[in-house]
Write a protein that holds these residues in place. Sequence first.
Motif, mmCIF file in Angstrom:
data_model
loop_
_atom_site.group_PDB
_atom_site.id
_atom_site.type_symbol
_atom_site.label_atom_id
_atom_site.label_comp_id
_atom_site.label_asym_id
_atom_site.label_seq_id
_atom_site.Cartn_x
_atom_site.Cartn_y
_atom_site.Cartn_z
ATOM 1 N N SER A 278 0.788 -1.232 0.000
ATOM 2 C CA SER A 278 0.000 0.000 0.000
ATOM 3 C C SER A 278 0.821 1.283 0.000
ATOM 4 O O SER A 278 0.519 2.194 -0.755
ATOM 5 N N SER B 172 -6.385 -2.175 3.451
ATOM 6 C CA SER B 172 -5.028 -1.629 3.330
ATOM 7 C C SER B 172 -5.047 -0.223 2.721
ATOM 8 O O SER B 172 -4.145 0.570 2.969
ATOM 9 N N THR C 185 -9.041 -7.192 1.774
ATOM 10 C CA THR C 185 -7.702 -6.729 2.165
ATOM 11 C C THR C 185 -7.281 -5.499 1.379
ATOM 12 O O THR C 185 -6.572 -4.646 1.911
ATOM 13 N N THR C 186 -7.725 -5.379 0.148
ATOM 14 C CA THR C 186 -7.396 -4.193 -0.640
ATOM 15 C C THR C 186 -8.057 -2.953 -0.045
ATOM 16 O O THR C 186 -7.420 -1.912 0.095
ATOM 17 N N ARG D 252 -2.954 -2.052 -7.472
ATOM 18 C CA ARG D 252 -2.680 -3.161 -6.552
ATOM 19 C C ARG D 252 -3.631 -4.323 -6.790
ATOM 20 O O ARG D 252 -3.211 -5.474 -6.895
ATOM 21 N N ALA D 253 -4.915 -4.035 -6.868
ATOM 22 C CA ALA D 253 -5.904 -5.109 -6.987
ATOM 23 C C ALA D 253 -5.867 -5.765 -8.363
ATOM 24 O O ALA D 253 -5.785 -6.991 -8.469
ATOM 25 N N ILE E 236 -1.733 -6.698 -9.482
ATOM 26 C CA ILE E 236 -0.884 -7.568 -8.666
ATOM 27 C C ILE E 236 -1.692 -8.688 -8.025
ATOM 28 O O ILE E 236 -1.416 -9.864 -8.219
ATOM 29 N N PHE E 237 -2.725 -8.334 -7.225
ATOM 30 C CA PHE E 237 -3.461 -9.348 -6.481
ATOM 31 C C PHE E 237 -4.286 -10.270 -7.374
ATOM 32 O O PHE E 237 -4.286 -11.483 -7.187
ATOM 33 N N ALA F 157 -4.125 -14.305 -7.443
ATOM 34 C CA ALA F 157 -5.269 -15.048 -6.923
ATOM 35 C C ALA F 157 -5.866 -15.958 -7.986
ATOM 36 O O ALA F 157 -6.245 -17.099 -7.694
ATOM 37 N N CYS G 22 -9.299 -10.939 -1.288
ATOM 38 C CA CYS G 22 -8.538 -9.906 -2.018
ATOM 39 C C CYS G 22 -9.265 -8.569 -1.962
ATOM 40 O O CYS G 22 -8.646 -7.527 -1.727
#
Length: 84
Positions: free
Chosen positions: A3, A55, A51-52, A12-13, A16-17, A21, A48
């Motif tokens: 973050s 964060s 947490t996104t 990020r989501a 990357i995530f 996932a 995901c």
Amino acid sequence: LLSPAIPSVAARAGGIFFPLAKALCLACGSDPEKGTEKKIGSFLMLTCFQTTTVSSAMFITAMAANPLAVNLALSAGVEISWGG
């Protein structure tokens, strides 16, 4: 962990995530095309998402709107800082 370094929630989501996932879901046999998305895929996608969003609220630099919220709080007499 990411973050403070990547201030865009979408980066990020989505960048990357999600690919990590998705690969983990497919490796565990959770594939919507086969009707097995409920094996682990639903859990991982929900995790995901949660947490996104959490964060993004934790760090001042984690989301573009956070510095605006700091300025708004300062105008109301509340100082938000990195600590100390």
